[in-house]
Scaffold this motif. Structure first.
Motif, mmCIF file in Angstrom:
data_model
loop_
_atom_site.group_PDB
_atom_site.id
_atom_site.type_symbol
_atom_site.label_atom_id
_atom_site.label_comp_id
_atom_site.label_asym_id
_atom_site.label_seq_id
_atom_site.Cartn_x
_atom_site.Cartn_y
_atom_site.Cartn_z
ATOM 1 N N LEU A 109 0.856 -1.191 0.000
ATOM 2 C CA LEU A 109 0.000 0.000 0.000
ATOM 3 C C LEU A 109 0.891 1.239 0.000
ATOM 4 C CD1 LEU A 109 -2.572 -1.058 2.747
ATOM 5 C CD2 LEU A 109 -2.993 -0.969 0.271
ATOM 6 N N ASP A 110 0.622 2.151 -0.918
ATOM 7 C CA ASP A 110 1.409 3.389 -0.945
ATOM 8 C C ASP A 110 0.887 4.380 0.099
ATOM 9 O OD1 ASP A 110 3.338 3.136 -3.365
ATOM 10 O OD2 ASP A 110 1.448 2.248 -3.991
ATOM 11 N N TYR A 111 -0.418 4.422 0.250
ATOM 12 C CA TYR A 111 -1.004 5.354 1.225
ATOM 13 C C TYR A 111 -2.141 4.680 1.986
ATOM 14 C CZ TYR A 111 1.380 9.269 -0.994
ATOM 15 O OH TYR A 111 2.336 10.124 -1.471
ATOM 16 N N VAL A 112 -2.228 4.972 3.261
ATOM 17 C CA VAL A 112 -3.455 4.748 4.020
ATOM 18 C C VAL A 112 -3.946 6.132 4.441
ATOM 19 C CG1 VAL A 112 -4.505 3.762 6.094
ATOM 20 C CG2 VAL A 112 -2.748 2.471 4.863
ATOM 21 N N LEU A 113 -5.117 6.512 3.981
ATOM 22 C CA LEU A 113 -5.697 7.804 4.357
ATOM 23 C C LEU A 113 -6.759 7.558 5.428
ATOM 24 C CD1 LEU A 113 -6.327 9.362 0.781
ATOM 25 C CD2 LEU A 113 -4.201 9.337 2.136
ATOM 26 N N LEU A 114 -6.658 8.248 6.539
ATOM 27 C CA LEU A 114 -7.639 8.100 7.623
ATOM 28 C C LEU A 114 -8.606 9.278 7.566
ATOM 29 C CD1 LEU A 114 -5.187 6.998 10.448
ATOM 30 C CD2 LEU A 114 -6.640 5.530 9.021
ATOM 31 N N THR A 115 -9.892 8.972 7.406
ATOM 32 C CA THR A 115 -10.867 10.065 7.300
ATOM 33 C C THR A 115 -11.063 10.754 8.654
ATOM 34 O OG1 THR A 115 -12.744 8.591 7.707
ATOM 35 C CG2 THR A 115 -12.106 8.966 5.397
ATOM 36 N N HIS A 116 -11.037 9.964 9.721
ATOM 37 C CA HIS A 116 -11.115 10.501 11.086
ATOM 38 C C HIS A 116 -10.734 9.398 12.048
ATOM 39 C CE1 HIS A 116 -15.052 8.660 10.446
ATOM 40 N NE2 HIS A 116 -15.397 8.837 11.699
ATOM 41 N N LEU A 117 -10.729 9.714 13.336
ATOM 42 C CA LEU A 117 -10.105 8.805 14.311
ATOM 43 C C LEU A 117 -11.093 7.933 15.079
ATOM 44 C CD1 LEU A 117 -7.244 11.098 15.677
ATOM 45 C CD2 LEU A 117 -6.988 8.954 14.396
ATOM 46 N N LYS A 132 3.426 2.429 3.080
ATOM 47 C CA LYS A 132 4.522 3.414 2.921
ATOM 48 C C LYS A 132 4.190 4.759 3.578
ATOM 49 C CE LYS A 132 6.076 1.207 -1.378
ATOM 50 N NZ LYS A 132 4.925 0.363 -1.773
ATOM 51 N N HIS A 133 2.951 5.182 3.497
ATOM 52 C CA HIS A 133 2.542 6.452 4.120
ATOM 53 C C HIS A 133 1.188 6.261 4.813
ATOM 54 C CE1 HIS A 133 5.477 8.674 1.582
ATOM 55 N NE2 HIS A 133 5.094 7.836 0.640
ATOM 56 N N ILE A 134 1.086 6.759 6.027
ATOM 57 C CA ILE A 134 -0.217 6.836 6.702
ATOM 58 C C ILE A 134 -0.502 8.324 6.895
ATOM 59 C CG2 ILE A 134 -1.553 6.238 8.760
ATOM 60 C CD1 ILE A 134 0.453 3.911 9.197
ATOM 61 N N VAL A 135 -1.656 8.770 6.414
ATOM 62 C CA VAL A 135 -1.952 10.212 6.427
ATOM 63 C C VAL A 135 -3.183 10.491 7.293
ATOM 64 C CG1 VAL A 135 -2.505 12.249 5.031
ATOM 65 C CG2 VAL A 135 -0.992 10.463 4.105
ATOM 66 N N LEU A 136 -3.004 11.366 8.254
ATOM 67 C CA LEU A 136 -4.099 11.827 9.111
ATOM 68 C C LEU A 136 -4.028 13.343 9.161
ATOM 69 C CD1 LEU A 136 -6.284 11.370 11.377
ATOM 70 C CD2 LEU A 136 -4.381 11.478 12.988
ATOM 71 N N LEU A 137 -5.151 14.022 9.003
ATOM 72 C CA LEU A 137 -5.103 15.484 9.041
ATOM 73 C C LEU A 137 -4.718 15.981 10.430
ATOM 74 C CD1 LEU A 137 -5.561 17.062 6.543
ATOM 75 C CD2 LEU A 137 -6.851 14.959 6.402
ATOM 76 N N TYR A 161 1.657 4.399 15.716
ATOM 77 C CA TYR A 161 2.076 4.233 14.321
ATOM 78 C C TYR A 161 2.526 5.573 13.736
ATOM 79 C CZ TYR A 161 -0.397 -0.080 15.175
ATOM 80 O OH TYR A 161 -0.805 -1.262 15.737
ATOM 81 N N PRO A 162 3.656 5.561 13.009
ATOM 82 C CA PRO A 162 4.143 6.825 12.439
ATOM 83 C C PRO A 162 3.188 7.333 11.358
ATOM 84 C CG PRO A 162 5.475 4.957 11.691
ATOM 85 C CD PRO A 162 4.483 4.419 12.667
ATOM 86 N N MET A 163 2.800 8.582 11.480
ATOM 87 C CA MET A 163 1.838 9.147 10.525
ATOM 88 C C MET A 163 2.370 10.456 9.983
ATOM 89 S SD MET A 163 -1.775 8.811 12.437
ATOM 90 C CE MET A 163 -2.379 7.255 13.049
ATOM 91 N N GLU A 164 1.954 10.766 8.780
ATOM 92 C CA GLU A 164 2.177 12.118 8.254
ATOM 93 C C GLU A 164 0.921 12.910 8.582
ATOM 94 O OE1 GLU A 164 3.214 11.452 4.101
ATOM 95 O OE2 GLU A 164 4.389 9.749 4.803
ATOM 96 N N ARG A 165 1.113 14.121 9.095
ATOM 97 C CA ARG A 165 -0.036 14.893 9.548
ATOM 98 C C ARG A 165 -0.041 16.263 8.879
ATOM 99 N NH1 ARG A 165 1.614 13.737 14.989
ATOM 100 N NH2 ARG A 165 1.448 15.963 15.344
ATOM 101 N N PRO A 166 -0.488 16.323 7.632
ATOM 102 C CA PRO A 166 -0.517 17.614 6.949
ATOM 103 C C PRO A 166 -1.630 18.510 7.489
ATOM 104 C CG PRO A 166 -1.527 15.927 5.581
ATOM 105 C CD PRO A 166 -0.999 15.225 6.808
ATOM 106 N N PHE A 167 -1.447 19.804 7.299
ATOM 107 C CA PHE A 167 -2.487 20.783 7.627
ATOM 108 C C PHE A 167 -3.382 20.974 6.401
ATOM 109 C CE2 PHE A 167 0.789 21.824 10.662
ATOM 110 C CZ PHE A 167 0.088 22.174 11.809
ATOM 111 N N TYR A 168 -4.652 21.177 6.650
ATOM 112 C CA TYR A 168 -5.530 21.592 5.555
ATOM 113 C C TYR A 168 -5.040 22.912 4.990
ATOM 114 C CZ TYR A 168 -9.304 18.248 6.734
ATOM 115 O OH TYR A 168 -10.059 17.122 6.941
ATOM 116 N N ARG A 169 -5.314 23.112 3.691
ATOM 117 C CA ARG A 169 -5.019 24.402 3.063
ATOM 118 C C ARG A 169 -6.290 24.948 2.423
ATOM 119 N NH1 ARG A 169 0.458 23.998 -0.351
ATOM 120 N NH2 ARG A 169 0.138 26.238 -0.292
ATOM 121 N N GLY A 170 -6.295 26.237 2.219
ATOM 122 C CA GLY A 170 -7.471 26.884 1.631
ATOM 123 C C GLY A 170 -7.751 26.377 0.227
#
Ligand SMILES: [Zn+2]
Length: 274
Positions: A109-117, A132-137, A161-170
Motif C-alpha cells: 500500500l502506498d497510502y493509508v488515508l484516515l478520514t477521522h479517528l 509506505k505512508h499513513i496520512v491523518l489530518l 504508528y508513524p503518521m504524516e499529519r498535513p495541515f488543511y489548506r485553503g
C-alpha cells in the motif's frame, strides 16, 4: 469498496436528534432488538501513483470468531465504545485478510488515508501500518484528545504508528474550504467535512472529468442529504448540516459517479471505474 465488518447501533445514530449525554447513554444501552446493523466500509483506490487505502475498518482482535462479544471487544476498546457499536467482523473480512486475497500485502500500500479517528475507521490500522505512508489530518489529530471526541477515539488504536499529519489548506472545494490535495493534481483530495468530528475528511477522487465522493461519516446514507436528516452521532449540528448541504451539491453534479457513505446499509461492495 471493501466491507470490513459491521456495527449494530440504535437507529438514532444514523438518523437521530441532537446528541447530549442523556442521548449518548440511551444509545449505549439500547436493547439488541431495537438496533440496526450497518456495514463498515473501507475503500481501495487503484491510482496511477499507487494503491491508496481509505480507512481500515474493524481489526480482527475485536471479533476473533467473526461475531460480536462484549467481553472480547472490550479487550480492544473501552467497554462503553464496544457497547455503543456492538462491533463484529466476519471471518476473512478484516482489511488485511481481504487485501491478502487480492495478493496485496500491507507494504504494497502506498497510502493509508484516515478520514477521522473513530474506532471503526482506525482499529484495523494494526494490520496495515507497514504501508509506505499513513496520512491523518493534523486538525483531526489535534482536537481528538482535547474535545468530547476523545471519549470515542481511544488513542491506543493509532498513536504508536508513524503518521504524516498535513495541515488543511485553503481551497474553493468543500463546506469549510479546507483541502489536502494529495498529489497536487486534484486526483485525490481530502476535504474537511466537519460536524461528525472536527477534522473529518471526505475523499474526492477525480479522473477523466468524473468524480467519486467518499463521504465518510458526514452522512450515513443518501437519506441524510436528500431529506436533510442530521445524523444523531455528532456534537456540532450546524456544521453537520453545512457538510450535508455540500454533499447534496456534489451528488447533484452530473459528473458525480457516486457518493458513498462508510455505513450505508443499501450499498453492496462493488468496483467503480472512472
Ligand atoms: Zn464510522
Amino acid at each position: 469498496m471493501l466491507r470490513c465488518g459491521s456495527i449494530r447501533v440504535d437507529p438514532t445514530v444514523p438518523y437521530g436528534k441532537r446528541l447530549d449525554l442523556t442521548e449518548a447513554a440511551r444509545q449505549l444501552t439500547a436493547a439488541d432488538k431495537k438496533r440496526i446493523t450497518l456495514p463498515v466500509f473501507t475503500y481501495l483506490i487503484e491510482h496511477p501513483k499507487g494503491l491508496i487505502l481509505v480507512d481500515t475498518g474493524w481489526c480482527r482482535d475485536i471479533s476473533p470468531d467473526g461475531v460480536y462479544d462484549l467481553k472480547t471487544a472490550s479487550s480492544v476498546l473501552p467497554s462503553r465504545i464496544a457497547a455503543l457499536f456492538h462491533p463484529s467482523v466476519s471471518k476473512g473480512m478484516a482489511i488485511h485478510e481481504q487485501l491478502a486475497c487480492m495478493g496485496i500485502g500491507p507494504q504494497d500500500l502506498d497510502y493509508v488515508l484516515l478520514t477521522h479517528l473513530d474506532a471503526d475507521h482506525v482499529s484495523g490500522l494494526r494490520h496495515v501500518h507497514k504501508a509506505k505512508h499513513i496520512v491523518l489530518l493534523e486538525y483531526e489529530y489535534y482536537w481528538s484528545c482535547r474535545t468530547v471526541y476523545k471519549t470515542r477515539q481511544p488513542r491506543n488504536l493509532w498513536i504508536q504508528y508513524p503518521m504524516e499529519r498535513p495541515f488543511y489548506r485553503g481551497s474553493s472545494l468543500g463546506p469549510n474550504h479546507w483541502v489536502i490535495d494529495l498529489f497536487g493534481d486534484e486526483s485525490i483530495q481530502m476535504v474537511n467535512v466537519p460536524g461528525h468530528t472536527e477534522g473529518q475528511a471526505a475523499i474526492v477522487i477525480r479522473n477523466s472529468g468524473n468524480v467519486v465522493l467518499l463521504a465518510a461519516d458526514a452522512a450515513f446514507s443518501p437519506r441524510n442529504w436528500k431529506e436533510m436528516i442530521v445524523p444523531g452521532f455528532g456534537f456540532a449540528r450546524e456544521w453537520q448540516m453545512k457538510s450535508l448541504r455540500w454533499i447534496a451539491e456534489m451528488a447533484a453534479d452530473p459528473s458525480c459517479a457516486a457518493v458513498l457513505c462508510s455505513h450505508d446499509p443499501d450499498v453492496t461492495p462493488d468496483i467503480i471505474d472512472i
